[in-house]
Design a protein around this motif. Sequence first.
Motif, PDB file in Angstrom:
ATOM      1  N   UNK A   1      40.509  33.965  37.349  1.00  7.38           N
ATOM      2  CA  UNK A   1      39.113  34.540  38.471  1.00  7.38           C
ATOM      3  C   UNK A   1      39.563  35.556  39.147  1.00  7.38           C
ATOM      4  N   UNK A   2      38.717  36.515  38.957  1.00  9.90           N
ATOM      5  CA  UNK A   2      38.874  37.935  39.415  1.00  9.90           C
ATOM      6  C   UNK A   2      38.234  37.786  40.950  1.00  9.90           C
ATOM      7  N   UNK A   3      38.513  38.740  41.723  1.00 11.65           N
ATOM      8  CA  UNK A   3      38.021  38.948  43.075  1.00 11.65           C
ATOM      9  C   UNK A   3      37.747  40.346  43.058  1.00 11.65           C
ATOM     10  N   UNK A   4      36.187  40.583  43.172  1.00  9.38           N
ATOM     11  CA  UNK A   4      35.638  41.755  43.471  1.00  9.38           C
ATOM     12  C   UNK A   4      35.355  42.082  44.953  1.00  9.38           C
ATOM     13  N   UNK A   5      36.396  42.478  45.994  1.00 12.16           N
ATOM     14  CA  UNK A   5      36.153  42.218  47.260  1.00 12.16           C
ATOM     15  C   UNK A   5      35.378  43.433  48.234  1.00 12.16           C
ATOM     16  N   UNK A   6      35.501  43.314  49.406  1.00  8.42           N
ATOM     17  CA  UNK A   6      35.024  44.380  50.297  1.00  8.42           C
ATOM     18  C   UNK A   6      36.173  45.289  50.513  1.00  8.42           C
ATOM     19  N   UNK A   7      35.941  46.227  51.610  1.00  5.60           N
ATOM     20  CA  UNK A   7      36.794  47.039  52.166  1.00  5.60           C
ATOM     21  C   UNK A   7      38.263  46.409  52.721  1.00  5.60           C
ATOM     22  N   UNK A   8      39.325  46.797  52.500  1.00  5.69           N
ATOM     23  CA  UNK A   8      40.349  46.116  52.971  1.00  5.69           C
ATOM     24  C   UNK A   8      40.657  46.018  54.315  1.00  5.69           C
ATOM     25  N   UNK A   9      39.890  46.682  55.148  1.00  3.16           N
ATOM     26  CA  UNK A   9      39.874  46.841  56.493  1.00  3.16           C
ATOM     27  C   UNK A   9      38.805  45.970  57.056  1.00  3.16           C
ATOM     28  N   UNK A  10      38.103  45.325  56.462  1.00  9.68           N
ATOM     29  CA  UNK A  10      36.945  44.481  56.895  1.00  9.68           C
ATOM     30  C   UNK A  10      37.526  43.141  57.047  1.00  9.68           C
ATOM     31  N   UNK A  11      37.342  42.522  58.313  1.00  7.15           N
ATOM     32  CA  UNK A  11      37.817  41.137  58.676  1.00  7.15           C
ATOM     33  C   UNK A  11      37.090  40.017  58.059  1.00  7.15           C
ATOM     34  N   UNK A  12      35.707  40.277  57.580  1.00  2.00           N
ATOM     35  CA  UNK A  12      35.226  39.367  56.949  1.00  2.00           C
ATOM     36  C   UNK A  12      35.381  39.283  55.706  1.00  2.00           C
ATOM     37  N   UNK A  13      35.764  40.328  55.060  1.00  2.00           N
ATOM     38  CA  UNK A  13      36.241  40.644  53.452  1.00  2.00           C
ATOM     39  C   UNK A  13      37.588  39.969  53.320  1.00  2.00           C
ATOM     40  N   UNK A  14      38.587  40.238  54.407  1.00  2.00           N
ATOM     41  CA  UNK A  14      39.947  39.621  54.237  1.00  2.00           C
ATOM     42  C   UNK A  14      39.791  38.000  54.237  1.00  2.00           C
ATOM     43  N   UNK A  15      38.887  37.501  55.269  1.00  2.00           N
ATOM     44  CA  UNK A  15      38.635  36.036  55.157  1.00  2.00           C
ATOM     45  C   UNK A  15      38.181  35.443  53.873  1.00  2.00           C
ATOM     46  N   UNK A  16      37.412  36.153  53.356  1.00  2.00           N
ATOM     47  CA  UNK A  16      37.008  35.512  51.868  1.00  2.00           C
ATOM     48  C   UNK A  16      37.922  35.599  50.886  1.00  2.00           C
ATOM     49  N   UNK A  17      38.690  36.811  50.894  1.00  2.00           N
ATOM     50  CA  UNK A  17      39.992  36.802  50.055  1.00  2.00           C
ATOM     51  C   UNK A  17      40.946  35.615  50.420  1.00  2.00           C
ATOM     52  N   UNK A  18      41.154  35.374  51.659  1.00  2.00           N
ATOM     53  CA  UNK A  18      42.185  34.451  51.997  1.00  2.00           C
ATOM     54  C   UNK A  18      41.527  33.012  51.570  1.00  2.00           C
ATOM     55  N   UNK A  19      40.283  32.705  51.479  1.00  2.00           N
ATOM     56  CA  UNK A  19      39.742  31.544  51.035  1.00  2.00           C
ATOM     57  C   UNK A  19      39.944  31.419  49.423  1.00  2.00           C
ATOM     58  N   UNK A  20      39.472  32.665  48.921  1.00  6.43           N
ATOM     59  CA  UNK A  20      39.864  32.466  47.451  1.00  6.43           C
ATOM     60  C   UNK A  20      41.283  32.216  47.076  1.00  6.43           C
ATOM     61  N   UNK A  21      42.352  32.818  47.628  1.00  8.32           N
ATOM     62  CA  UNK A  21      43.556  32.619  47.649  1.00  8.32           C
ATOM     63  C   UNK A  21      44.151  31.105  47.622  1.00  8.32           C
ATOM     64  N   UNK A  22      43.582  30.446  48.741  1.00  2.92           N
ATOM     65  CA  UNK A  22      43.709  29.206  49.091  1.00  2.92           C
ATOM     66  C   UNK A  22      43.175  28.219  48.094  1.00  2.92           C
ATOM     67  N   UNK A  23      42.046  28.546  47.242  1.00  6.71           N
ATOM     68  CA  UNK A  23      41.629  27.378  46.313  1.00  6.71           C
ATOM     69  C   UNK A  23      42.475  27.625  45.213  1.00  6.71           C
TER      70      UNK A  23
END
Length: 351
Positions: free
Chosen positions: A195-217
């Motif tokens: 599963x790929x992740x096409x995320x937002x800006x690395x500095x965006x706190x909301x985008x980082x939270x989505x990335x961490x949720x992806x990794x946790x799953x």
Amino acid sequence: MAGLPGGAGAVGAKRATLAMVAEVAGVSLPTASKVLNGRGDVASATRARVEDAVRELGYVQPVGRRAITPARSVDLVFDELVSPYSLEVLRGVTEAGAKAGVDVVVGTVPRPDDADAPATGWANRLKAAGREGLIVVTSELNLAQVESFADAGLPLVVIDPLNLPRVEVTSVGATNWSGGLTATEHLLSLGHKRIGFAGGPERASCGQARLHGYRAALEKAGLSGEPELVLHGAFGYPEGLEMGRRLLELDDPPTAIFAASDATALGVVEAARRLGLRVPQDLSVVGFDDTILATLATPALTVVRQPLPDMGRVALRTLLRLAAGETLDAHHVELATHLVVRDSTARAGQR
């Protein structure tokens, strides 16, 4: 209270104005007027400061009439106004403003080359215009700007901030980590392992939270996240198109992609089409936001819905509470997200 040079005697009752009362009390002109008109929607501590300023300056209202209450207003600024995301937030803020009898003045964040770009200039301009506060949406603020608003006595609320230069800054967002987890778990439940992740800006706190949720799953499913499957870019269609192309041209491409916004997801869908892949038969795609783009897309996007209008309403109500001098229970509020399954996801191996 520092007051003005010479005190009340030097100013004189005839010379003192409501604007001077507001300045000495450290409140907006509408707030000072509400106190003098006996309005009840002012915090007791704020009311006391205004009353002290009235006594210090010897201010007397015009005989035979109440002070004219200026229209209440707040500023709402975005990085850009053309995105469906911005329009959904705008709808919530303006609806709440209308209900509270507050005008919402909409604009964009001053750019470095703007005349009002210096932090103090922006804050002072809003103060002079009688704004009760400021709501900033998905923008990056620096510490100087935040401090200038505090010094000017202007409450500040941010929605989905790219950064928080001070932990005390009041913010409103959604359960981004939970949303990222839910989106990825949905794809895993359909049998997707890569599963790929096409995320937002690395500095965006909301985008980082989505990335961490992806990794946790992925970790919960016993899968190790491959670094090559995680990309970052702005929350936009062109960036989604580029990230989608890069992911799908890998030697071992993903069978599913979680995109951190609806616009990003549409770019991924187009990248798949250009490479001769079908969504969802060859590639499953999940977006994030649930703007009008999600339902107009072909196929309609499976998304994590964040309640954008509600976030706007909460931000407006929170700002008015701060303007009234109330103390909040928490500096950050998160509203719940949930998965909306449509047509852009299917079981792995459905070719």
